[in-house]
Design a protein around this motif. Structure first.
Motif, PDB file in Angstrom:
ATOM      1  N   MET A   1      77.524  41.311  51.158  1.00 45.95           N
ATOM      2  CA  MET A   1      78.969  40.732  51.588  1.00 45.95           C
ATOM      3  C   MET A   1      78.248  38.902  51.597  1.00 45.95           C
ATOM      4  SD  MET A   1      81.390  41.941  52.162  1.00 45.95           S
ATOM      5  CE  MET A   1      81.809  43.972  51.858  1.00 45.95           C
ATOM      6  N   SER A   2      78.843  37.805  51.236  1.00 45.52           N
ATOM      7  CA  SER A   2      78.575  36.151  51.897  1.00 45.52           C
ATOM      8  C   SER A   2      78.675  36.123  53.266  1.00 45.52           C
ATOM      9  CB  SER A   2      79.097  35.573  50.409  1.00 45.52           C
ATOM     10  OG  SER A   2      80.578  35.854  51.067  1.00 45.52           O
ATOM     11  N   ALA A   3      77.904  34.915  53.556  1.00 49.47           N
ATOM     12  CA  ALA A   3      77.959  34.778  54.957  1.00 49.47           C
ATOM     13  C   ALA A   3      78.705  33.720  55.829  1.00 49.47           C
ATOM     14  CB  ALA A   3      76.456  34.151  54.933  1.00 49.47           C
ATOM     15  N   ALA A   4      79.462  34.136  56.901  1.00 47.50           N
ATOM     16  CA  ALA A   4      80.331  33.360  57.166  1.00 47.50           C
ATOM     17  C   ALA A   4      80.415  32.543  58.233  1.00 47.50           C
ATOM     18  CB  ALA A   4      81.896  33.333  57.045  1.00 47.50           C
ATOM     19  N   ARG A   5      80.595  31.119  58.872  1.00 44.80           N
ATOM     20  CA  ARG A   5      80.445  30.894  59.962  1.00 44.80           C
ATOM     21  C   ARG A   5      80.533  32.760  61.446  1.00 44.80           C
ATOM     22  NH1 ARG A   5      82.283  25.269  62.542  1.00 44.80           N
ATOM     23  NH2 ARG A   5      80.745  25.056  59.703  1.00 44.80           N
ATOM     24  N   GLN A   6      79.914  31.874  62.514  1.00 46.03           N
ATOM     25  CA  GLN A   6      79.709  33.015  63.022  1.00 46.03           C
ATOM     26  C   GLN A   6      80.996  32.808  64.000  1.00 46.03           C
ATOM     27  OE1 GLN A   6      75.587  33.950  64.753  1.00 46.03           O
ATOM     28  NE2 GLN A   6      76.112  36.258  63.097  1.00 46.03           N
ATOM     29  N   ILE A   7      81.832  33.324  64.946  1.00 41.09           N
ATOM     30  CA  ILE A   7      82.888  33.143  66.005  1.00 41.09           C
ATOM     31  C   ILE A   7      81.602  33.689  67.828  1.00 41.09           C
ATOM     32  CG2 ILE A   7      84.919  33.882  67.184  1.00 41.09           C
ATOM     33  CD1 ILE A   7      85.805  34.539  64.296  1.00 41.09           C
ATOM     34  N   PRO A   8      82.251  32.153  68.039  1.00 45.19           N
ATOM     35  CA  PRO A   8      80.880  32.225  69.662  1.00 45.19           C
ATOM     36  C   PRO A   8      81.607  33.420  69.848  1.00 45.19           C
ATOM     37  CG  PRO A   8      81.688  30.094  69.047  1.00 45.19           C
ATOM     38  CD  PRO A   8      82.242  30.674  67.397  1.00 45.19           C
ATOM     39  N   ALA A   9      81.061  34.129  70.963  1.00 45.10           N
ATOM     40  CA  ALA A   9      80.765  34.288  72.310  1.00 45.10           C
ATOM     41  C   ALA A   9      81.315  33.393  73.389  1.00 45.10           C
ATOM     42  CB  ALA A   9      80.140  36.008  72.845  1.00 45.10           C
ATOM     43  N   GLY A  10      81.864  33.821  74.405  1.00 41.74           N
ATOM     44  CA  GLY A  10      82.062  32.950  75.957  1.00 41.74           C
ATOM     45  C   GLY A  10      83.373  33.679  76.844  1.00 41.74           C
ATOM     46  N   SER A  11      83.226  32.720  77.253  1.00 43.21           N
ATOM     47  CA  SER A  11      84.948  32.538  78.427  1.00 43.21           C
ATOM     48  C   SER A  11      86.128  32.174  77.313  1.00 43.21           C
ATOM     49  CB  SER A  11      84.743  32.223  79.132  1.00 43.21           C
ATOM     50  OG  SER A  11      84.618  30.342  79.608  1.00 43.21           O
ATOM     51  N   GLY A  12      85.368  31.089  76.475  1.00 43.24           N
ATOM     52  CA  GLY A  12      86.807  31.119  75.877  1.00 43.24           C
ATOM     53  C   GLY A  12      87.130  31.291  74.146  1.00 43.24           C
ATOM     54  N   ASP A 131      96.979  33.283  67.866  1.00 43.05           N
ATOM     55  CA  ASP A 131      95.318  33.410  68.756  1.00 43.05           C
ATOM     56  C   ASP A 131      94.880  34.197  68.143  1.00 43.05           C
ATOM     57  OD1 ASP A 131      95.832  32.571  72.220  1.00 43.05           O
ATOM     58  OD2 ASP A 131      97.776  34.019  71.896  1.00 43.05           O
ATOM     59  N   ALA A 132      95.763  35.312  67.559  1.00 42.58           N
ATOM     60  CA  ALA A 132      94.626  35.802  66.396  1.00 42.58           C
ATOM     61  C   ALA A 132      96.008  36.292  65.222  1.00 42.58           C
ATOM     62  CB  ALA A 132      93.794  36.462  66.882  1.00 42.58           C
ATOM     63  N   ILE A 133      95.077  36.406  63.744  1.00 43.25           N
ATOM     64  CA  ILE A 133      95.853  37.111  62.521  1.00 43.25           C
ATOM     65  C   ILE A 133      95.130  38.145  61.680  1.00 43.25           C
ATOM     66  CG2 ILE A 133      96.790  34.951  62.354  1.00 43.25           C
ATOM     67  CD1 ILE A 133      94.892  34.281  59.431  1.00 43.25           C
ATOM     68  N   THR A 134      95.908  39.209  61.677  1.00 48.34           N
ATOM     69  CA  THR A 134      95.237  40.077  60.441  1.00 48.34           C
ATOM     70  C   THR A 134      95.450  39.234  58.811  1.00 48.34           C
ATOM     71  OG1 THR A 134      97.378  41.106  59.465  1.00 48.34           O
ATOM     72  CG2 THR A 134      96.582  41.939  61.779  1.00 48.34           C
ATOM     73  N   VAL A 135      94.233  40.336  58.287  1.00 45.61           N
ATOM     74  CA  VAL A 135      93.545  39.919  57.052  1.00 45.61           C
ATOM     75  C   VAL A 135      93.188  40.853  56.546  1.00 45.61           C
ATOM     76  CG1 VAL A 135      92.665  37.441  57.917  1.00 45.61           C
ATOM     77  CG2 VAL A 135      91.584  38.543  58.153  1.00 45.61           C
ATOM     78  N   SER A 136      93.709  40.322  55.309  1.00 52.30           N
ATOM     79  CA  SER A 136      92.602  41.784  54.256  1.00 52.30           C
ATOM     80  C   SER A 136      91.437  41.216  53.582  1.00 52.30           C
ATOM     81  CB  SER A 136      94.133  41.478  53.512  1.00 52.30           C
ATOM     82  OG  SER A 136      93.816  42.904  52.222  1.00 52.30           O
ATOM     83  N   PRO A 137      90.230  42.044  53.543  1.00 48.30           N
ATOM     84  CA  PRO A 137      89.266  41.740  53.200  1.00 48.30           C
ATOM     85  C   PRO A 137      89.487  42.172  51.304  1.00 48.30           C
ATOM     86  CG  PRO A 137      89.484  42.984  54.813  1.00 48.30           C
ATOM     87  CD  PRO A 137      90.725  43.364  54.652  1.00 48.30           C
ATOM     88  N   TYR A 138      89.896  42.907  50.640  1.00 44.04           N
ATOM     89  CA  TYR A 138      90.079  43.489  49.525  1.00 44.04           C
ATOM     90  C   TYR A 138      89.434  42.153  48.944  1.00 44.04           C
ATOM     91  CZ  TYR A 138      90.543  47.448  52.548  1.00 44.04           C
ATOM     92  OH  TYR A 138      90.169  48.510  53.471  1.00 44.04           O
ATOM     93  N   LEU A 139      89.210  40.978  48.629  1.00 46.84           N
ATOM     94  CA  LEU A 139      89.335  40.905  47.616  1.00 46.84           C
ATOM     95  C   LEU A 139      87.385  40.173  47.586  1.00 46.84           C
ATOM     96  CD1 LEU A 139      91.794  37.593  47.512  1.00 46.84           C
ATOM     97  CD2 LEU A 139      91.019  39.633  45.220  1.00 46.84           C
ATOM     98  N   GLY A 140      87.083  40.762  48.681  1.00 49.38           N
ATOM     99  CA  GLY A 140      85.587  40.296  49.089  1.00 49.38           C
ATOM    100  C   GLY A 140      85.768  40.174  50.674  1.00 49.38           C
ATOM    101  N   ALA A 141      85.319  40.301  51.753  1.00 49.94           N
ATOM    102  CA  ALA A 141      85.256  40.117  53.197  1.00 49.94           C
ATOM    103  C   ALA A 141      84.978  38.843  53.200  1.00 49.94           C
ATOM    104  CB  ALA A 141      84.349  41.417  53.687  1.00 49.94           C
ATOM    105  N   GLY A 142      83.766  38.084  52.212  1.00 48.73           N
ATOM    106  CA  GLY A 142      82.847  37.016  52.238  1.00 48.73           C
ATOM    107  C   GLY A 142      84.224  36.004  51.446  1.00 48.73           C
ATOM    108  N   PHE A 159      91.220  40.109  62.614  1.00 47.68           N
ATOM    109  CA  PHE A 159      91.179  41.384  62.878  1.00 47.68           C
ATOM    110  C   PHE A 159      91.772  41.348  61.221  1.00 47.68           C
ATOM    111  CE2 PHE A 159      93.153  40.571  67.136  1.00 47.68           C
ATOM    112  CZ  PHE A 159      92.074  41.391  67.924  1.00 47.68           C
ATOM    113  N   LEU A 160      90.637  42.381  60.324  1.00 46.36           N
ATOM    114  CA  LEU A 160      89.995  43.137  59.478  1.00 46.36           C
ATOM    115  C   LEU A 160      91.118  44.022  58.790  1.00 46.36           C
ATOM    116  CD1 LEU A 160      88.274  40.611  59.687  1.00 46.36           C
ATOM    117  CD2 LEU A 160      86.139  41.745  58.120  1.00 46.36           C
TER     118      LEU A 160
END
Length: 287
Positions: A1-12, A131-142, A159-160
């Protein structure tokens, strides 16, 4: 799986806002799915005006009583630009009311096309912002990297699709990769990696796992691979799953499950008070 920018945790972060919403209002997510049959049952026309009234009533009834709302984009898109305009209005009204939105669009593509889908839904100020969407990772999660990057920048969520409730899902989701691991497991690992939640926090990247998948979620190892992710779980209510499936299917991660209900909730309409009462009862049932 190729890398992707991480989503930061925190109050926001989306994950933190979602956790707070669940603590305050319970785990039920209200699907706003204007099926033609539901519009008919509500004595509304199957037109953009009917969608508008349906959406208005549904949102007013559940605001403050559910963790989030989840409009299904397809039921708005089938009415063309006028239906999409109603979806824009619904998303804006939910945002104004302080209700989290998970837009069910199941986008999945590569490169600039995936980036354009992300801009349509995750960019602040976009007409179809959620605020969020559903996404399909079946072309490769990356391939979802452009969406993960935009979500990281703006405190949004993904949401994968991992283990869906449709009967044909296992043909792909249980299949083994070249590393001899189930495809669904690799998707779960990827979600955990890019969500980057701290200890005890909820990730901003979740998984879609059907409540009707039986023991597959644990047998395939998704529970161990992605313990911090929220789990958007269709299949409750009309599709047959009930409160007993929370521990049976999800085990120790049941506390991260979002119970997605549409027909089981919306069948109480069109009376706003009855819808609100049904939402409150469902929250109690799945507490």
């Amino acid at each position: 799986m190729s890398a992707a920018r991480q989503i930061p945790a925190g109050s926001g972060s989306f994950g933190e806002r979602l956790r707070q919403a669940v603590e305050a209002r319970g785990r039920v997510v209200a699907g706003i799915d204007p099926h033609s049959s539901l519009l008919e049952a509500w004595s509304l026309p199957d037109t953009p005006d009917g969608l508008r009234e349906f959406s208005r009533i549904a949102l007013a009834a559940v605001a403050g009583k559910v963790a989030a709302v989840k409009p299904q984009s397809a039921f708005f898109e089938r009415h063309g630009s006028a239906g999409v305009a109603v979806l824009e209005e619904l998303l804006a009204a939910a945002r104004e009311a302080g209700v989290l939105t998970i837009l069910d669009v199941k986008r999945g593509d590569i490169g600039s096309t995936m980036g354009a889908y992300a801009q349509a839904h995750l960019l602040p100020g976009a007409p179809l912002e959620a605020d969020a969407i559903t996404v399909s990772p079946y072309l490769g999660a990356g391939s979802l990297a452009p969406a993960a990057q935009l979500a990281a920048e703006h405190g949004k969520g993904l949401f994968l699709l991992a283990l869906t409730s449709n009967p044909d899902g296992p043909q792909v989701q249980h299949a083994r990769t070249t590393a001899d691991t189930p495809v669904a497991l690799e998707i779960a690992r990827h979600a955990e990696q890019i969500g980057n939640a701290g200890h005890g926090e909820w990730s901003s990247v979740g998984l879609v796992v059907g409540a009707t998948v039986g023991e597959a979620y644990r047998r395939l190892g998704l529970d161990r691979a992605a313990p911090s992710v929220p789990l958007l779980a269709p299949g409750f209510g009309a599709q047959g799953a009930g409160p007993a499936q929370l521990p049976e299917v999800f085990g120790e991660n049941a506390g991260h499950v979002l119970v997605s209900l549409s027909r089981g909730l919306l069948s109480a309409g069109p009376d706003e008070a009855a819808l609100g009462a049904r939402a409150a009862q469902l929250q109690a049932d799945y507490a």
